[in-house]
Design an enzyme around this catalytic site. Structure first.
Site, mmCIF file in Angstrom:
data_model
loop_
_atom_site.group_PDB
_atom_site.id
_atom_site.type_symbol
_atom_site.label_atom_id
_atom_site.label_comp_id
_atom_site.label_asym_id
_atom_site.label_seq_id
_atom_site.Cartn_x
_atom_site.Cartn_y
_atom_site.Cartn_z
ATOM 1 N N ASP A 266 0.835 -1.202 0.000
ATOM 2 C CA ASP A 266 0.000 0.000 0.000
ATOM 3 C C ASP A 266 0.869 1.251 0.000
ATOM 4 O O ASP A 266 1.395 1.657 1.029
ATOM 5 C CB ASP A 266 -0.920 0.002 1.235
ATOM 6 C CG ASP A 266 -1.808 1.235 1.266
ATOM 7 O OD1 ASP A 266 -2.021 1.841 0.193
ATOM 8 O OD2 ASP A 266 -2.280 1.589 2.357
ATOM 9 N N LYS B 46 1.651 8.008 0.446
ATOM 10 C CA LYS B 46 2.126 8.030 1.825
ATOM 11 C C LYS B 46 3.513 8.676 1.898
ATOM 12 O O LYS B 46 4.250 8.691 0.907
ATOM 13 C CB LYS B 46 2.238 6.591 2.360
ATOM 14 C CG LYS B 46 0.929 5.860 2.572
ATOM 15 C CD LYS B 46 1.200 4.446 3.068
ATOM 16 C CE LYS B 46 -0.081 3.653 3.251
ATOM 17 N NZ LYS B 46 -0.872 4.137 4.398
ATOM 18 N N ASP C 154 0.247 -4.733 4.949
ATOM 19 C CA ASP C 154 -1.146 -4.319 4.817
ATOM 20 C C ASP C 154 -2.051 -5.464 4.355
ATOM 21 O O ASP C 154 -3.247 -5.281 4.178
ATOM 22 C CB ASP C 154 -1.266 -3.132 3.858
ATOM 23 C CG ASP C 154 -2.405 -2.201 4.226
ATOM 24 O OD1 ASP C 154 -2.868 -2.255 5.380
ATOM 25 O OD2 ASP C 154 -2.844 -1.421 3.368
ATOM 26 N N GLU D 4 -8.050 2.835 1.075
ATOM 27 C CA GLU D 4 -8.399 1.832 0.064
ATOM 28 C C GLU D 4 -8.901 0.523 0.653
ATOM 29 O O GLU D 4 -9.642 -0.216 0.002
ATOM 30 C CB GLU D 4 -7.177 1.556 -0.829
ATOM 31 C CG GLU D 4 -6.167 0.536 -0.310
ATOM 32 C CD GLU D 4 -5.511 0.898 1.004
ATOM 33 O OE1 GLU D 4 -5.148 -0.019 1.767
ATOM 34 O OE2 GLU D 4 -5.356 2.107 1.289
ATOM 35 N N ARG E 67 -11.059 -0.142 2.965
ATOM 36 C CA ARG E 67 -12.517 -0.211 3.098
ATOM 37 C C ARG E 67 -13.206 -0.387 1.750
ATOM 38 O O ARG E 67 -14.318 -0.904 1.686
ATOM 39 C CB ARG E 67 -13.028 1.037 3.826
ATOM 40 C CG ARG E 67 -12.790 2.329 3.107
ATOM 41 C CD ARG E 67 -12.837 3.539 4.028
ATOM 42 N NE ARG E 67 -11.656 3.610 4.892
ATOM 43 C CZ ARG E 67 -11.476 4.541 5.821
ATOM 44 N NH1 ARG E 67 -12.393 5.474 6.023
ATOM 45 N NH2 ARG E 67 -10.370 4.546 6.542
#
Length: 511
Positions: free
Chosen positions: A274, A281, A292, A353, A355
């Protein structure tokens, strides 16, 4: 590592090392007192000289103790007896196991399982000792060309019980502990692998390999074209920026004593790396974002443990697996997608992302007419701030399920803490342009993330475990995956299996 259970006197154990506890201040446990008696005060004389106070975690290795058959006696400080609780017991066992491993004792008979831990019986102590021992010896060195090797590593541990009457329950605890520990190891190994190896395709291959080991376990994998046809557009939106194609992995375990039993469904977030997507990020610690997919790893580890234990229930594991990168086709902040449920979602932050892939997986779970659904996800940094590394965040739409998970967490030592899932928080997810926004602002980030998921779980009983703070340790010396919440989930499923056995028995009585 080989584990066994036995009952017997410590001075009669012909082994490389016997492990016994010493309470603070310099107070012998019953087992240590027996060795002291047969050795004519050998241990007590050493304690009087001040070699060991008995503080938790202290160790002292003795050789050639008179009138004993073991090569060594390892004394382990246990702290004050009245203060000996769950966490301290695990720390004591960890210290003992690591000391044994470093001192060349290839086998040992450990009497720490006879310590008086507040409110815990022998079976619990045995199970926790074995799980803790496996964790203490875990090493991830698969990708190192030069592996550090111990010349005489610890290979066999016998944990003792005070009475032969306790052997059957203790042996059952041993069996459960070994299978749970194996599931934890699988979850750790997967989460520790780098993103260039552990891709969505790799996760799918691991799931298939797992199924070859168990006849009650089967697997199907939905490819990108299948996901397109079935309408999992929220999941697909996350994967658009990556060359790695997404996968939806579905594992089915069927062993319920009642064929009509509704399945329990586990849904694990599987973002194999991620970057945050377009909402990139910060670069610091981004290497850790390979973890992740710890929710997915936990589902695979739990499925493995359940299949090994042959629990009498029906269990479904659903893993939406993607990679989140900022490619030229990546979804952008402000884009709107329509989920499998038919609800439209405004993507305000592409780093929220997890969810998005979970909401489609949770909708997909409806087709199994589930008894309960539990999703597991490294979902929010807010959960790390709220609960740190000790407890999973737990939110649910069903109080009995919440209570069962909290109880399983307390027993297994893999604890969860309930956070509110009140309607008051739902307003933060309002969107002017779609049915729902994928973020709810800075306030109560863990709760609003669960509120988002709750919009897709109204047709069944559901719980959400946010494991962002518990699935990974960032400390340099201990850096890596924890394998949590495999112990909690497996204990929950063991408890459910016991409930089902009681249900069958009551049906037979009524008949």
């Amino acid at each position: 590592m080989e584990f066994n259970i036995k009952s017997g006197h410590p001075e009669k154990q012909r082994t490389a090392c016997v492990v016994v506890g010493i309470y603070e201040p310099r107070r012998l446990t019953d087992v240590a007192k027996r060795i002291d008696d047969v050795s004519q005060g050998h241990i007590s004389s050493i304690l009087r000289r001040g070699d060991l106070e008995g503080r938790a975690g202290q160790t002292l290795l003795l050789h050639n103790v008179p009138n004993t058959l073991a090569d060594r006696i390892l004394l382990v400080g246990c702290g004050r007896e009245r203060e000996l609780g769950d966490n301290q017991y695990r720390k004591i066992v960890t210290k003992a196991i690591r000391t044994l491993h470093e001192t060349g004792s290839m086998e040992a008979v450990c009497y720490l399982s006879e310590l008086n831990v507040r409110g815990r019986d022998t079976a619990w102590r045995v199970r926790q000792a074995i799980e803790t021992a496996q964790s203490a010896l875990y090493v991830f060195d698969q990708l190192k060309t030069k592996k550090e090797s111990t010349r005489r590593p610890l290979r066999k541990i016998v944990f003792t019980v005070a009475s032969r009457r306790e052997l059957p329950r203790a042996d059952q605890a041993r069996r459960e502990a070994q299978k749970i520990a194996e599931g934890v190891k699988l979850a750790k190994d997967l989460a520790n692998l780098p993103g260039n190896i552990c891709t969505p395709t790799y996760l799918a291959e691991q799931a298939k390999d797992l199924c070859t080991l168990h006849e009650n376990l089967s697997c199907k994998v939905l490819l990108e074209n299948h996901l397109e046809r079935q309408g999992l557009k929220a999941l697909l939106a996350v994967s658009k920026g990556s060359n790695e194609s997404p996968r939806m992995i579905v594992l089915e375990y069927q062993a319920a004593t009642r064929k009509s039993a509704e399945p329990i469904v586990l849904v694990g977030k599987g973002v194999t790396f991620d970057s945050g997507g377009i909402s990139l990020k910060p670069s610091k610690d981004m290497d850790e974002m390979k973890y992740d997919m710890s929710g997915a790893a936990a589902v695979l580890g739990t499925m493995s443990a359940v299949a090994e234990l042959q629990l009498p229930l029906n269990l479904i594991g659903i893993i939406p697996a993607v990679e989140n990168l900022p490619g030229s086709k990546a979804v952008k902040p402000g884009d709107i997608v329509t989920s499998l449920s038919g609800q439209s979602i405004e993507i305000l932050n592409t780093d929220a992302e997890g969810r998005l892939i979970l909401c489609d997986a949770l909708t997909y779970a409806e087709r199994y007419n589930p008894d309960v659904v539990i999703d597991i996800a490294t979902l929010t940094g807010a959960c790390v701030i709220a609960l740190g590394k000790h407890a999973h965040g737990l939110l649910s739409n069903h109080n009995p399920l919440t209570n069962d998970l909290v109880s399983a967490g307390k027993f297994s030592g893999d604890r969860a803490w309930e956070l509110p899932l009140w309607d008051d928080y739902q307003d933060q997810l309002e969107s002017r342009f779609a049915d729902i926004a994928n973020i709810g602002g800075r306030d109560a980030g863990t709760i609003t993330a669960a509120c988002f998921l709750s919009r897709f779980t109204r047709k069944y009983h559901w719980a959400h475990l946010d494991i962002a703070g518990t699935a990974w340790v960032s400390d340099k010396k201990e850096k890596g995956a924890t394998g949590r919440p495999v112990p909690l989930l497996t204990q929950y499923l063991i408890d459910r299996s016991n409930e089902d056995d009681l249900y069958i028995l009551s049906e037979q009585v009524e008949y």
